[in-house]
Design a protein around this motif. Sequence first.
Motif, PDB file in Angstrom:
ATOM      1  N   ASN A   7      29.422  42.434  48.940  1.00  7.66           N
ATOM      2  CA  ASN A   7      30.687  42.174  49.638  1.00  7.66           C
ATOM      3  C   ASN A   7      31.832  42.040  48.632  1.00  7.66           C
ATOM      4  OD1 ASN A   7      32.420  41.232  51.926  1.00  7.66           O
ATOM      5  ND2 ASN A   7      32.454  39.398  50.644  1.00  7.66           N
ATOM      6  N   SER A   8      31.595  41.264  47.566  1.00  7.96           N
ATOM      7  CA  SER A   8      32.638  41.078  46.566  1.00  7.96           C
ATOM      8  C   SER A   8      33.044  42.408  45.934  1.00  7.96           C
ATOM      9  CB  SER A   8      32.166  40.119  45.469  1.00  7.96           C
ATOM     10  OG  SER A   8      32.382  38.793  45.868  1.00  7.96           O
TER      11      SER A   8
ATOM     12  N   GLY B  60      38.675  33.595  51.575  1.00  4.13           N
ATOM     13  CA  GLY B  60      38.391  33.749  52.998  1.00  4.13           C
ATOM     14  C   GLY B  60      39.333  34.725  53.638  1.00  4.13           C
ATOM     15  N   PRO B  61      39.418  34.865  54.909  1.00 10.50           N
ATOM     16  CA  PRO B  61      38.453  34.352  55.884  1.00 10.50           C
ATOM     17  C   PRO B  61      37.174  35.192  55.878  1.00 10.50           C
ATOM     18  CG  PRO B  61      40.139  35.685  56.939  1.00 10.50           C
ATOM     19  CD  PRO B  61      40.506  35.600  55.484  1.00 10.50           C
ATOM     20  N   LEU B  62      36.052  34.523  56.106  1.00 10.15           N
ATOM     21  CA  LEU B  62      34.739  35.188  56.151  1.00 10.15           C
ATOM     22  C   LEU B  62      34.488  36.024  54.920  1.00 10.15           C
ATOM     23  CD1 LEU B  62      34.855  36.439  59.857  1.00 10.15           C
ATOM     24  CD2 LEU B  62      33.806  34.323  58.995  1.00 10.15           C
ATOM     25  N   GLN B  63      34.884  35.517  53.743  1.00 12.93           N
ATOM     26  CA  GLN B  63      34.660  36.219  52.474  1.00 12.93           C
ATOM     27  C   GLN B  63      35.394  37.554  52.371  1.00 12.93           C
ATOM     28  OE1 GLN B  63      32.549  34.537  50.217  1.00 12.93           O
ATOM     29  NE2 GLN B  63      32.671  32.996  51.820  1.00 12.93           N
ATOM     30  N   LYS B  64      36.323  37.801  53.303  1.00 12.46           N
ATOM     31  CA  LYS B  64      36.945  39.126  53.331  1.00 12.46           C
ATOM     32  C   LYS B  64      37.877  39.368  52.147  1.00 12.46           C
ATOM     33  CE  LYS B  64      35.372  40.969  57.144  1.00 12.46           C
ATOM     34  NZ  LYS B  64      34.334  41.985  57.063  1.00 12.46           N
ATOM     35  N   THR B  65      38.228  38.315  51.428  1.00  7.28           N
ATOM     36  CA  THR B  65      39.084  38.517  50.252  1.00  7.28           C
ATOM     37  C   THR B  65      38.424  37.957  48.995  1.00  7.28           C
ATOM     38  OG1 THR B  65      40.228  36.426  50.596  1.00  7.28           O
ATOM     39  CG2 THR B  65      41.182  38.362  51.660  1.00  7.28           C
ATOM     40  N   ASN B  66      37.089  37.777  49.062  1.00 10.55           N
ATOM     41  CA  ASN B  66      36.399  37.163  47.928  1.00 10.55           C
ATOM     42  C   ASN B  66      36.151  38.197  46.837  1.00 10.55           C
ATOM     43  OD1 ASN B  66      35.150  35.345  46.332  1.00 10.55           O
ATOM     44  ND2 ASN B  66      33.354  35.040  47.646  1.00 10.55           N
ATOM     45  N   VAL B  67      37.170  38.490  46.054  1.00 11.30           N
ATOM     46  CA  VAL B  67      37.031  39.481  44.978  1.00 11.30           C
ATOM     47  C   VAL B  67      36.140  38.906  43.879  1.00 11.30           C
ATOM     48  CG1 VAL B  67      39.247  40.597  45.422  1.00 11.30           C
ATOM     49  CG2 VAL B  67      39.125  38.684  43.835  1.00 11.30           C
ATOM     50  N   LEU B  68      35.711  39.790  42.994  1.00  9.62           N
ATOM     51  CA  LEU B  68      34.744  39.425  41.965  1.00  9.62           C
ATOM     52  C   LEU B  68      35.214  38.245  41.113  1.00  9.62           C
ATOM     53  CD1 LEU B  68      32.033  40.557  41.591  1.00  9.62           C
ATOM     54  CD2 LEU B  68      32.966  42.300  40.061  1.00  9.62           C
ATOM     55  N   THR B  69      36.474  38.299  40.670  1.00  4.56           N
ATOM     56  CA  THR B  69      36.981  37.233  39.818  1.00  4.56           C
ATOM     57  C   THR B  69      36.965  35.898  40.553  1.00  4.56           C
ATOM     58  OG1 THR B  69      38.622  38.923  39.389  1.00  4.56           O
ATOM     59  CG2 THR B  69      38.713  36.957  38.044  1.00  4.56           C
ATOM     60  N   TYR B  70      37.302  35.944  41.845  1.00  3.75           N
ATOM     61  CA  TYR B  70      37.304  34.693  42.591  1.00  3.75           C
ATOM     62  C   TYR B  70      35.879  34.178  42.764  1.00  3.75           C
ATOM     63  CZ  TYR B  70      39.017  31.015  45.534  1.00  3.75           C
ATOM     64  OH  TYR B  70      39.342  29.774  46.009  1.00  3.75           O
ATOM     65  N   ALA B  71      34.938  35.086  42.914  1.00  6.99           N
ATOM     66  CA  ALA B  71      33.532  34.677  43.022  1.00  6.99           C
ATOM     67  C   ALA B  71      33.069  34.007  41.722  1.00  6.99           C
ATOM     68  CB  ALA B  71      32.668  35.897  43.344  1.00  6.99           C
ATOM     69  N   ILE B  72      33.513  34.544  40.584  1.00  8.98           N
ATOM     70  CA  ILE B  72      33.156  33.909  39.299  1.00  8.98           C
ATOM     71  C   ILE B  72      33.706  32.482  39.270  1.00  8.98           C
ATOM     72  CG2 ILE B  72      33.507  33.983  36.796  1.00  8.98           C
ATOM     73  CD1 ILE B  72      33.681  37.014  37.003  1.00  8.98           C
ATOM     74  N   TYR B  73      34.976  32.362  39.660  1.00 10.66           N
ATOM     75  CA  TYR B  73      35.631  31.064  39.636  1.00 10.66           C
ATOM     76  C   TYR B  73      34.908  30.065  40.548  1.00 10.66           C
ATOM     77  CZ  TYR B  73      39.244  27.593  40.788  1.00 10.66           C
ATOM     78  OH  TYR B  73      39.940  26.434  41.016  1.00 10.66           O
TER      79      TYR B  73
ATOM     80  N   THR C  48      36.679  44.023  46.209  1.00 13.72           N
ATOM     81  CA  THR C  48      37.427  44.319  44.986  1.00 13.72           C
ATOM     82  C   THR C  48      37.876  45.770  44.965  1.00 13.72           C
ATOM     83  OG1 THR C  48      36.021  42.702  43.873  1.00 13.72           O
ATOM     84  CG2 THR C  48      37.371  44.110  42.477  1.00 13.72           C
ATOM     85  N   ILE C  49      36.972  46.676  45.333  1.00 15.38           N
ATOM     86  CA  ILE C  49      37.312  48.101  45.309  1.00 15.38           C
ATOM     87  C   ILE C  49      38.379  48.417  46.349  1.00 15.38           C
ATOM     88  CG2 ILE C  49      36.400  50.406  45.805  1.00 15.38           C
ATOM     89  CD1 ILE C  49      33.745  49.396  44.488  1.00 15.38           C
ATOM     90  N   VAL C  50      38.210  47.880  47.553  1.00 17.24           N
ATOM     91  CA  VAL C  50      39.210  48.125  48.603  1.00 17.24           C
ATOM     92  C   VAL C  50      40.569  47.588  48.151  1.00 17.24           C
ATOM     93  CG1 VAL C  50      39.924  47.533  50.943  1.00 17.24           C
ATOM     94  CG2 VAL C  50      37.552  48.178  50.478  1.00 17.24           C
TER      95      VAL C  50
END
Lengths: 297, 364, 296
Positions: free
Chosen positions: A74-75, A242-255, A79-81
């Motif tokens: 998802n991330s 969010g919402p529903l991880q729809k904006t959870n880009v890779l960098t934010y996931a690392i954070y 990120t690509i989108v």
Amino acid sequence: MTAVRFWNRRRREAGLGYLMLVPSLLVFSVFVFYPFLRNFYLGFFRTPPFPGLPQRYVGFDQYREILTSSAFSNSMRVTIVFALLTVPTGIILGLVLAMLANQQLRGIGWYRTIFSSTVATSVAVASVIFGTLLNPQVGLLPWLGISTTPSILENPKYALLAVAVTTIWQNLGLSFIVMSSGLQAIPDEIIEASEVDGAGPVPRFLRVTLPLLSPTVFFAVVVGSIVAFQSFGQIDLLTQGGPLQKTNVLTYAIYTALRGEQNEGKAAVLSVALFLVTLVLTIAQMRILERRVHYGD
Amino acid sequence: MARVVLDHVTKRFGDVTAVDDLCLEVEDREFLVLLGPSGCGKSTALRMIAGLESLTDGRIAIGDRVVNDVEPKDRDIAMVFQSYALYPHMSVARNIEFPLRSRKVPEDERTPLVQEAARALGLTDLLDRKPAQLSGGQRQRVALARAIVRRPAAFLMDEPLSNLDAKLRVQTRAELIELQRRLDATVIYVTHDQVEAMTMGHRIAIMNDGVLQQVGPPQDVYERPANLFVARFIGAPPMNTIQGSVVVEGGETLLATPGGRIAVPDAFGAAARRSSTGEIVVGVRPEHLEVDPSGPIEARVAVIESLGHERHVVCRIGDEPLVIVRQAADEPRPAEGSSVRLRAEVEGIHLFDAVTGVRLEAPA
Amino acid sequence: MATEVSRGITVSEADRRAAQRRAVRRRIGNVARYTLLTVLAVIVLFPIYITIVNSLLTPSQIAARPPVLFPTDPAWGAYADAWNQGSMSRYLVNSVIVTTLIVAGQIVTATLAAYAFAFLEFPLKRTLFIVFLATLMVPFEVTIITNLTTVVNLGWYNTYAGLAVPFLATGFGAFLLRQAFLGVPGDLRDAAALDGYGHLRFMVRVAVPLARPAMAALAVFSFLGAWNQYLWPLIVTKDARYRTLQIGLRQLRATSIDQVNVTFAGVVIAALPLLILLVIFQKQLVRGLTAGAVKG
């Protein structure tokens, strides 16, 4: 000069050279190479659920687990989108503004200043502005007839788009400046020659201006993609993934892994992934795009 | 082919007048050279003819059509730029083809035209190359090929040889003249190089500070410069000029210079009287001066420059600026620092108004 | 009917009408151009404009519909609130300190390294240069895990040192300045050596002044990078004493939820320094921003 003195001088010169590199190398070693390499190592250890417990060596298990998880894919997708939404649009808008502002018109300097003005905004400034304007209570969207229930930033359909619009606006000044300088680097005589040679505005743009601008566009695509893949501030300020991880880009996931979940091992695996993705992306763009780029003599 | 007419053309950039009330007619099939120092307005004039610069005032006609409001591409002209302005991303063939493609000439007609233009300029073997792979001279020829491929009404050339080395420039000069004769083309050619102007043009138009100074065949301009600017600009080494006056003594007309008096025909008196203030400048080309022990002018040899086939004896007459005497190599060589006497051919003496610079001639 | 222009040149009626049509078309074209430019300018500026307007309104005025687009009675109180209670003054000082440290540090380290690469000969020079370039391939985001640990272990958590030290060297800057130094004529180095200049004096008196445009470009580039940093200051600070403007803005928004005007005032305060610098240093800024876009 005797040979001994010559060699002494050579040695002194070498010594001075190394001395001058030491400050940079020290910083690079401690804050670039060491943490970078340590990511690969950290990825082999599972971080214990409670601080104080020993770390456990798990080999590639953790890599496999995280990189095949649906959260990771998802991330990646987000990120690509996000990059696809922001990079081409930003470049095209910057180019359009640059073309328009590259005319000899009275007062054009004012327009140039306005078009470059968003370079003075940081990610944080842009995000706070847009975040507030998109807010259903104080924002202007309902007044413009756009529904804000649920609010745009909490709407899984539009949240990423809103983040992208914010990003495009914030980068527009930079894009305009880069494209303008690319246009100005094209010799006037070549454009004039094409005018005398009978090319109308559209063929002139397609056959002369755009090919000569291709190195600039290439640069903007490569750097823009890298920057897009590293976007963080706008996510943190606008949607927190969010919402529903729809904006959870890779960098934010690392954070989140690092600060929220306190999971160093997971953060390390994601960092390795971010590095590899950036690397592959850059190399691929160089390979594919560079062949189509014209570099002048 | 067509003639080109500039009718009271003026161009101002803000407060600066680049071209001031320029009137000029370029005949059909004529090779006209616009000559002048840098910044004299010659390139601006050319760019107005091309349509790259708008006119502040006046009119320009190409053929029988006033083109003030016509786009460059519709003026039926071709231009060769100083930097050649080749499209760096296109092959030689594509570059030459570009004006045809832009005008939507069908492909089967384009190819033979490109071939022909390439052949005319010896580019047939280079058609697949990119401009970056060519020498300066080759690029210059591609620019020419691109100009001739469409057979325009007039060619405009902006210092097309100035980026070539000296040897290639001489050779290309001859080729350009030949090309113009063969195409029977109207050419307007801008240069600051008076040798190019003298050798290439049917007529030369000399400009200075935006103002047209003189128009005429090279030999006329050389032999009868209209003013001091033209006199000093044309010719290498340039015409010697010194302050002087015409006096009549005992019925004899004499030209008084700081180095001595020269007996001249009476007509000189009439010419000098036309001067606005009575002050005149005397001009003599180096080849019309000779070292002659019985000559009327006293001078001191400052330096001797030997060029092999000839030598330039640089002299000082009184406190005036240096005067150059052209000598054949087989003439006796005076010593540097020695005093000599000079003689001027009367036919080679020009008089100018010291204030206005205008050429003074006896009324016919 | 035809009009005499010059000897033998006539303007036909048709040509004259065509010219008139072209003049009209040109005027319409200009109107269209200005209209388009103005519309785009308004769109680009609107978010900034509405921010400034809202910073001068009361929260109830901001919520009013239709929105107030011209503040008739500007209220400046939001600025005082953001500046004092909102700690924007503190954040501004912190940003200036950290940015100054980073820019100065990067210029010094990059100059030294670039000089060595451009003017000195030593074993492994090529390899070391590649090492410098390799740092460009490592995104800073992937180093934060260990850097945070390192900074904590050094006792630099929530300090200026923690904010600045990881950024005191730059591979890009060293590359940029090396290119500039390579443009310094070799004759100058020889001439200076004959005059008894050692490398350090030559660097300070000749090479650096000659590379001034590149230096300025690097300064702008580092400045923008340091000033706009977000992720690192977010994780390495914990209170207002060391928070930078960007993170301060995040904090301000969180603490002034009922007072949107204060948030907007904070945004203006955060954006103003760069806006002023943009106006003053427009040329250098453009060069700094496009320094990476060198041909080839």
